[in-house]
Design a protein around this motif. Sequence first.
Motif, PDB file in Angstrom:
ATOM      1  N   ALA A 173       0.812  -1.223   0.000  1.00 27.41           N
ATOM      2  CA  ALA A 173       0.000   0.000   0.000  1.00 27.41           C
ATOM      3  C   ALA A 173       0.843   1.271   0.000  1.00 27.41           C
ATOM      4  CB  ALA A 173      -0.930   0.007   1.210  1.00 27.41           C
ATOM      5  N   GLY A 174       2.076   1.157   0.437  1.00 26.93           N
ATOM      6  CA  GLY A 174       2.938   2.336   0.492  1.00 26.93           C
ATOM      7  C   GLY A 174       2.527   3.287   1.590  1.00 26.93           C
ATOM      8  N   ASP A 175       2.642   4.562   1.315  1.00 29.24           N
ATOM      9  CA  ASP A 175       2.374   5.591   2.323  1.00 29.24           C
ATOM     10  C   ASP A 175       0.914   5.672   2.738  1.00 29.24           C
ATOM     11  OD1 ASP A 175       5.055   6.261   2.341  1.00 29.24           O
ATOM     12  OD2 ASP A 175       4.815   7.874   0.864  1.00 29.24           O
ATOM     13  N   ASP A 176       0.021   5.063   1.978  1.00 27.89           N
ATOM     14  CA  ASP A 176      -1.399   5.107   2.311  1.00 27.89           C
ATOM     15  C   ASP A 176      -1.780   4.141   3.430  1.00 27.89           C
ATOM     16  OD1 ASP A 176      -1.785   7.013   0.354  1.00 27.89           O
ATOM     17  OD2 ASP A 176      -2.342   5.534  -1.178  1.00 27.89           O
ATOM     18  N   TYR A 177      -0.875   3.252   3.795  1.00 26.60           N
ATOM     19  CA  TYR A 177      -1.208   2.252   4.809  1.00 26.60           C
ATOM     20  C   TYR A 177      -1.228   2.890   6.197  1.00 26.60           C
ATOM     21  CZ  TYR A 177      -1.497  -2.178   7.201  1.00 26.60           C
ATOM     22  OH  TYR A 177      -1.933  -3.212   7.974  1.00 26.60           O
ATOM     23  N   PRO A 178      -2.265   2.624   6.994  1.00 28.58           N
ATOM     24  CA  PRO A 178      -2.374   3.246   8.329  1.00 28.58           C
ATOM     25  C   PRO A 178      -1.506   2.526   9.372  1.00 28.58           C
ATOM     26  CG  PRO A 178      -4.275   1.846   7.936  1.00 28.58           C
ATOM     27  CD  PRO A 178      -3.454   1.834   6.666  1.00 28.58           C
ATOM     28  N   ILE A 179      -0.197   2.558   9.179  1.00 35.16           N
ATOM     29  CA  ILE A 179       0.729   1.787  10.006  1.00 35.16           C
ATOM     30  C   ILE A 179       0.617   2.140  11.480  1.00 35.16           C
ATOM     31  CG2 ILE A 179       2.695   3.360   9.633  1.00 35.16           C
ATOM     32  CD1 ILE A 179       2.952  -0.453   9.835  1.00 35.16           C
ATOM     33  N   ASP A 180       0.490   3.423  11.802  1.00 35.44           N
ATOM     34  CA  ASP A 180       0.415   3.813  13.214  1.00 35.44           C
ATOM     35  C   ASP A 180      -0.835   3.266  13.883  1.00 35.44           C
ATOM     36  OD1 ASP A 180       2.875   5.167  13.224  1.00 35.44           O
ATOM     37  OD2 ASP A 180       1.941   6.987  12.433  1.00 35.44           O
ATOM     38  N   ALA A 181      -1.952   3.350  13.208  1.00 33.23           N
ATOM     39  CA  ALA A 181      -3.196   2.841  13.778  1.00 33.23           C
ATOM     40  C   ALA A 181      -3.149   1.316  13.950  1.00 33.23           C
ATOM     41  CB  ALA A 181      -4.387   3.226  12.896  1.00 33.23           C
ATOM     42  N   VAL A 182      -2.612   0.625  12.959  1.00 34.21           N
ATOM     43  CA  VAL A 182      -2.562  -0.841  13.017  1.00 34.21           C
ATOM     44  C   VAL A 182      -1.599  -1.301  14.116  1.00 34.21           C
ATOM     45  CG1 VAL A 182      -1.941  -2.911  11.719  1.00 34.21           C
ATOM     46  CG2 VAL A 182      -3.273  -1.118  10.620  1.00 34.21           C
ATOM     47  N   LEU A 183      -0.413  -0.698  14.179  1.00 35.06           N
ATOM     48  CA  LEU A 183       0.529  -1.083  15.234  1.00 35.06           C
ATOM     49  C   LEU A 183       0.016  -0.662  16.609  1.00 35.06           C
ATOM     50  CD1 LEU A 183       4.039  -0.429  13.633  1.00 35.06           C
ATOM     51  CD2 LEU A 183       2.927  -2.630  14.078  1.00 35.06           C
ATOM     52  N   GLY A 184      -0.715   0.440  16.683  1.00 35.56           N
ATOM     53  CA  GLY A 184      -1.319   0.850  17.946  1.00 35.56           C
ATOM     54  C   GLY A 184      -2.321  -0.184  18.441  1.00 35.56           C
ATOM     55  N   LEU A 185      -3.125  -0.705  17.529  1.00 32.25           N
ATOM     56  CA  LEU A 185      -4.089  -1.743  17.899  1.00 32.25           C
ATOM     57  C   LEU A 185      -3.367  -3.021  18.320  1.00 32.25           C
ATOM     58  CD1 LEU A 185      -6.988  -2.718  18.174  1.00 32.25           C
ATOM     59  CD2 LEU A 185      -6.969  -3.240  15.716  1.00 32.25           C
ATOM     60  N   LEU A 186      -2.339  -3.411  17.571  1.00 29.46           N
ATOM     61  CA  LEU A 186      -1.554  -4.588  17.949  1.00 29.46           C
ATOM     62  C   LEU A 186      -0.939  -4.389  19.333  1.00 29.46           C
ATOM     63  CD1 LEU A 186      -0.330  -7.358  17.179  1.00 29.46           C
ATOM     64  CD2 LEU A 186       1.604  -6.097  16.196  1.00 29.46           C
ATOM     65  N   ASP A 187      -0.460  -3.206  19.608  1.00 31.73           N
ATOM     66  CA  ASP A 187       0.121  -2.882  20.911  1.00 31.73           C
ATOM     67  C   ASP A 187      -0.902  -3.115  22.021  1.00 31.73           C
ATOM     68  OD1 ASP A 187       1.714  -1.821  22.970  1.00 31.73           O
ATOM     69  OD2 ASP A 187       1.243   0.249  22.446  1.00 31.73           O
ATOM     70  N   ARG A 188      -2.073  -2.560  21.871  1.00 38.80           N
ATOM     71  CA  ARG A 188      -3.102  -2.698  22.909  1.00 38.80           C
ATOM     72  C   ARG A 188      -3.540  -4.152  23.079  1.00 38.80           C
ATOM     73  NH1 ARG A 188      -4.461   1.816  20.174  1.00 38.80           N
ATOM     74  NH2 ARG A 188      -6.259   0.910  19.099  1.00 38.80           N
ATOM     75  N   MET A 189      -3.717  -4.851  21.971  1.00 42.05           N
ATOM     76  CA  MET A 189      -4.157  -6.250  22.050  1.00 42.05           C
ATOM     77  C   MET A 189      -3.087  -7.121  22.711  1.00 42.05           C
ATOM     78  SD  MET A 189      -5.937  -6.537  18.292  1.00 42.05           S
ATOM     79  CE  MET A 189      -6.218  -8.297  18.372  1.00 42.05           C
ATOM     80  N   ALA A 190      -1.841  -6.939  22.321  1.00 38.63           N
ATOM     81  CA  ALA A 190      -0.766  -7.760  22.882  1.00 38.63           C
ATOM     82  C   ALA A 190      -0.586  -7.478  24.368  1.00 38.63           C
ATOM     83  CB  ALA A 190       0.537  -7.521  22.128  1.00 38.63           C
TER      84      ALA A 190
END
Length: 197
Positions: A173-190
């Motif tokens: 996806a390149g720069d359009d990928y919501p990396i911060d939001a996805v890693l933030g969710l992974l952070d909270r779940m883990a």
Amino acid sequence: MGKSEGRPRETARLDTPPADRGTILDAAHQVLLHTGAKGLKLDAVAREARVDVSTVLGHFGSRQGLIEALMDRLYASPAAGLAADTASLPAVEERWRAYLKQVRRMHGDQEATEAYFDLAVLALRDPELRARLGRLNVKTARGFREVIGAGPDALAELILAAVDGIELRRALAGDDYPIDAVLGLLDRMALTEYLRD
């Protein structure tokens, strides 16, 4: 019989000291980063390392041996980095956050991501490389579990699979990928799972 028959062919001499395995692996990594797996040829690596192809063969035996050694090295570097980053951190949450910091650094390196997936594709098509990559993945999960020091083995596997999947989707996806939001969710779940006990 011609003049050159029966004599060994002369090869171009390079004005450099003999290369060690590490220098050749550095060169192979650079070739992989710039040309992908298709360009990872012995002559290209030798040129990058400024040695003869025979030197590369002397260290690795074949292109397959070079690829295997490169895979081993590429897997060992992040694991060593994670162990160093977390060695003095007492809390699970701190060790987990150090891991996420490392993941974010890796996500920022597009060339390294492409190189990793190039090697993964090679492994999918080659049973020996696939087996080696499988062993490296098991070792990585075990090391991750030991470094984090909490949670079941299945959680380590899930997190590593999620990170690989996130990285693939971000690369596509390149720069359009919501990396911060996805890693933030992974952070909270883990953390919910790790700190549950």
